[in-house]
Design a protein around this motif. Structure first.
Motif, PDB file in Angstrom:
ATOM      1  N   ILE A  52       0.811  -1.470  -0.120  1.00  0.00           N
ATOM      2  CA  ILE A  52       0.101  -0.040  -0.442  1.00  0.00           C
ATOM      3  C   ILE A  52       1.069   1.461  -0.113  1.00  0.00           C
ATOM      4  O   ILE A  52       0.896   1.984  -0.523  1.00  0.00           O
ATOM      5  N   ASP A  53       1.775   1.218   0.642  1.00  0.00           N
ATOM      6  CA  ASP A  53       3.060   2.612   0.499  1.00  0.00           C
ATOM      7  C   ASP A  53       3.810   3.148  -0.360  1.00  0.00           C
ATOM      8  O   ASP A  53       4.127   3.828  -1.138  1.00  0.00           O
ATOM      9  N   ARG A  54       3.790   1.079  -1.084  1.00  0.00           N
ATOM     10  CA  ARG A  54       4.792   1.319  -2.283  1.00  0.00           C
ATOM     11  C   ARG A  54       3.700   2.316  -3.324  1.00  0.00           C
ATOM     12  O   ARG A  54       4.031   2.743  -4.347  1.00  0.00           O
ATOM     13  N   GLN A  55       2.178   2.159  -3.518  1.00  0.00           N
ATOM     14  CA  GLN A  55       1.340   2.429  -4.100  1.00  0.00           C
ATOM     15  C   GLN A  55       0.641   4.015  -3.871  1.00  0.00           C
ATOM     16  O   GLN A  55       0.194   4.471  -4.901  1.00  0.00           O
ATOM     17  N   GLY A  56       1.777   4.447  -3.158  1.00  0.00           N
ATOM     18  CA  GLY A  56       1.455   6.137  -2.972  1.00  0.00           C
ATOM     19  C   GLY A  56       0.288   6.000  -1.451  1.00  0.00           C
ATOM     20  O   GLY A  56      -0.344   6.843  -1.012  1.00  0.00           O
ATOM     21  N   GLY A  57       0.015   5.296  -1.463  1.00  0.00           N
ATOM     22  CA  GLY A  57      -0.871   5.357   0.645  1.00  0.00           C
ATOM     23  C   GLY A  57      -2.504   4.676   0.069  1.00  0.00           C
ATOM     24  O   GLY A  57      -2.488   4.269  -0.718  1.00  0.00           O
ATOM     25  N   PRO A  58      -3.394   4.571   1.574  1.00  0.00           N
ATOM     26  CA  PRO A  58      -4.472   3.771   1.376  1.00  0.00           C
ATOM     27  C   PRO A  58      -5.844   4.879  -0.131  1.00  0.00           C
ATOM     28  O   PRO A  58      -6.786   4.461  -0.250  1.00  0.00           O
ATOM     29  N   THR A  59      -5.088   6.097   0.250  1.00  0.00           N
ATOM     30  CA  THR A  59      -6.577   6.786  -0.458  1.00  0.00           C
ATOM     31  C   THR A  59      -5.713   6.908  -1.866  1.00  0.00           C
ATOM     32  O   THR A  59      -6.106   7.755  -2.657  1.00  0.00           O
ATOM     33  N   ALA A  60      -4.110   6.540  -2.541  1.00  0.00           N
ATOM     34  CA  ALA A  60      -4.208   6.549  -3.686  1.00  0.00           C
ATOM     35  C   ALA A  60      -5.250   6.082  -5.036  1.00  0.00           C
ATOM     36  O   ALA A  60      -5.892   5.004  -4.628  1.00  0.00           O
ATOM     37  N   PRO A  61      -5.344   6.438  -6.156  1.00  0.00           N
ATOM     38  CA  PRO A  61      -6.071   5.948  -7.243  1.00  0.00           C
ATOM     39  C   PRO A  61      -5.631   4.929  -7.490  1.00  0.00           C
ATOM     40  O   PRO A  61      -4.227   5.144  -7.528  1.00  0.00           O
ATOM     41  N   GLY A  62      -6.020   4.186  -7.974  1.00  0.00           N
ATOM     42  CA  GLY A  62      -6.070   2.933  -8.087  1.00  0.00           C
ATOM     43  C   GLY A  62      -5.286   1.571  -8.077  1.00  0.00           C
ATOM     44  O   GLY A  62      -4.454   1.251  -8.285  1.00  0.00           O
ATOM     45  N   LEU A  63      -5.054   2.094  -6.971  1.00  0.00           N
ATOM     46  CA  LEU A  63      -4.804   0.681  -5.657  1.00  0.00           C
ATOM     47  C   LEU A  63      -5.151  -0.279  -5.899  1.00  0.00           C
ATOM     48  O   LEU A  63      -6.604  -0.969  -5.676  1.00  0.00           O
ATOM     49  N   GLU A  64      -3.987  -1.414  -6.367  1.00  0.00           N
ATOM     50  CA  GLU A  64      -4.123  -2.517  -6.876  1.00  0.00           C
ATOM     51  C   GLU A  64      -3.707  -3.789  -4.878  1.00  0.00           C
ATOM     52  O   GLU A  64      -2.378  -3.453  -5.121  1.00  0.00           O
ATOM     53  N   LEU A  65      -4.501  -4.110  -4.340  1.00  0.00           N
ATOM     54  CA  LEU A  65      -4.092  -5.060  -3.628  1.00  0.00           C
ATOM     55  C   LEU A  65      -3.727  -6.305  -4.237  1.00  0.00           C
ATOM     56  O   LEU A  65      -4.121  -6.599  -4.597  1.00  0.00           O
ATOM     57  N   PRO A  66      -2.232  -6.650  -3.854  1.00  0.00           N
ATOM     58  CA  PRO A  66      -2.027  -8.199  -3.514  1.00  0.00           C
ATOM     59  C   PRO A  66      -3.043  -9.337  -3.109  1.00  0.00           C
ATOM     60  O   PRO A  66      -4.096  -8.974  -2.592  1.00  0.00           O
ATOM     61  N   GLU A  67      -3.010 -10.399  -3.992  1.00  0.00           N
ATOM     62  CA  GLU A  67      -4.160 -11.114  -3.689  1.00  0.00           C
ATOM     63  C   GLU A  67      -2.863 -12.275  -2.855  1.00  0.00           C
ATOM     64  O   GLU A  67      -2.229 -12.576  -3.548  1.00  0.00           O
ATOM     65  N   ALA A  68      -3.474 -13.639  -2.225  1.00  0.00           N
ATOM     66  CA  ALA A  68      -2.958 -14.816  -1.605  1.00  0.00           C
ATOM     67  C   ALA A  68      -3.778 -15.513  -2.137  1.00  0.00           C
ATOM     68  O   ALA A  68      -4.601 -16.137  -2.643  1.00  0.00           O
ATOM     69  N   HIS A  69      -2.835 -16.541  -2.994  1.00  0.00           N
ATOM     70  CA  HIS A  69      -3.256 -18.216  -3.466  1.00  0.00           C
ATOM     71  C   HIS A  69      -2.584 -19.429  -2.516  1.00  0.00           C
ATOM     72  O   HIS A  69      -1.407 -19.192  -2.375  1.00  0.00           O
ATOM     73  N   ILE A  70      -3.425 -19.690  -2.787  1.00  0.00           N
ATOM     74  CA  ILE A  70      -2.872 -20.953  -1.588  1.00  0.00           C
ATOM     75  C   ILE A  70      -2.666 -22.286  -2.269  1.00  0.00           C
ATOM     76  O   ILE A  70      -4.630 -23.059  -3.109  1.00  0.00           O
ATOM     77  N   ARG A  71      -2.350 -22.444  -1.966  1.00  0.00           N
ATOM     78  CA  ARG A  71      -1.886 -24.315  -2.560  1.00  0.00           C
ATOM     79  C   ARG A  71      -2.151 -25.637  -2.035  1.00  0.00           C
ATOM     80  O   ARG A  71      -1.551 -25.390  -0.616  1.00  0.00           O
ATOM     81  N   GLY A  72      -3.612 -26.094  -1.806  1.00  0.00           N
ATOM     82  CA  GLY A  72      -3.452 -27.045  -0.274  1.00  0.00           C
ATOM     83  C   GLY A  72      -3.013 -28.474  -1.104  1.00  0.00           C
ATOM     84  O   GLY A  72      -3.739 -29.209  -2.160  1.00  0.00           O
ATOM     85  N   ASP A  73      -2.296 -29.247  -0.133  1.00  0.00           N
ATOM     86  CA  ASP A  73      -2.145 -30.841  -0.189  1.00  0.00           C
ATOM     87  C   ASP A  73      -3.703 -31.224  -1.164  1.00  0.00           C
ATOM     88  O   ASP A  73      -4.441 -31.186   0.144  1.00  0.00           O
ATOM     89  N   VAL A  74      -3.671 -32.605  -1.344  1.00  0.00           N
ATOM     90  CA  VAL A  74      -5.463 -33.022  -1.842  1.00  0.00           C
ATOM     91  C   VAL A  74      -6.060 -33.971  -0.078  1.00  0.00           C
ATOM     92  O   VAL A  74      -7.103 -34.061   0.034  1.00  0.00           O
ATOM     93  N   ASN A  75      -4.415 -34.213   1.048  1.00  0.00           N
ATOM     94  CA  ASN A  75      -4.629 -35.081   1.619  1.00  0.00           C
ATOM     95  C   ASN A  75      -4.624 -33.913   2.716  1.00  0.00           C
ATOM     96  O   ASN A  75      -5.033 -34.059   4.418  1.00  0.00           O
TER      97      ASN A  75
END
Length: 160
Positions: free
Chosen positions: A101-124
Motif C-alpha cells: 500500500i505504501d509503495r502504491q502511494g498510500g491507502p487513498t491512492a487512486p487505482g490502488l491494487e491490493l495483492p492477492e493470496a494464492h493457496i495451494r492445498g495438498d489433497v490430503n
C-alpha cells in the motif's frame, strides 16, 4: 375372469397365470413413487456458476502459500519455501500488505491494487488447515484469497 357352466370336455388343470395381483402391486408402487419423489427432491432454486479454467497471472506482489498436514496431523503452512506458524503468517501478511500500500502511494491512492493470496492445498490436507490459512490472510487485510489447482486431464477451456 372366465366362468364355465357344465362339465368340461378336458379335465386338464388351468395353467393361466393370474396377473391381477401383480398389476395391483405395480399400481400401488407407481402411486407411492409419484407422491414421494417430489417430496424427497426438494431444492432451493439457485443458478450455479459456470466452470471456467483461467490461468493464474502471477504478480510479484502476490503471496504464494502452501498448506499441508504434517506427519502428526498438525497444519504446516509455507510462505514461499519458508515454514511459518500462525502468528508469523499473520505478521508477515500485515507487513506485506502495508509495504504494498505504501509503495502504491498510500491507502487513498487512486487505482490502488491490493495483492492477492494464492493457496495451494495438498489433497490430503484437512479443511481446518486451509480454512485457518484463509482466515489468517483475511484477518491481515487480504481481500482476495484464491486457490491454485490443477484442472483434470483432458479439460477443455471454454468461455461463456
Amino acid at each position: 375372469m372366465a366362468m364355465s357352466a357344465g362339465p368340461a370336455e378336458d379335465d386338464s388343470p388351468m395353467s393361466d397365470i393370474n396377473t391381477t395381483p401383480l398389476v395391483d402391486v405395480m399400481l400401488v408402487l407407481l402411486i407411492i413413487f409419484l407422491i414421494t419423489v417430489p417430496v424427497v427432491i426438494q431444492t432451493v432454486p439457485v443458478t450455479l456458476p459456470k466452470v471456467v479454467f483461467e490461468p493464474t497471472t502471477t504478480k510479484p506482489e502476490n503471496v504464494a502459500l502452501s498448506v499441508r498436514a504434517g506427519s502428526k496431523g498438525e497444519c504446516e503452512v509455507y510462505w514461499g519455501q519458508t515454514k511459518v506458524g500462525a502468528q508469523e503468517l499473520l505478521d508477515r501478511a500485515v507487513v506485506k500488505l502495508k509495504r504494498e500500500i505504501d509503495r502504491q502511494g498510500g491507502p487513498t491512492a487512486p487505482g490502488l491494487e491490493l495483492p492477492e493470496a494464492h493457496i495451494r492445498g495438498d489433497v490430503n490436507t484437512p479443511y481446518r488447515c486451509i480454512g485457518g490459512a484463509i482466515y489468517t490472510m483475511q484477518r491481515a487485510g487480504f481481500a482476495r484469497v484464491g486457490f491454485i489447482s490443477e484442472p483434470p486431464a483432458g479439460f477443455v477451456t471454454q468461455r461463456f
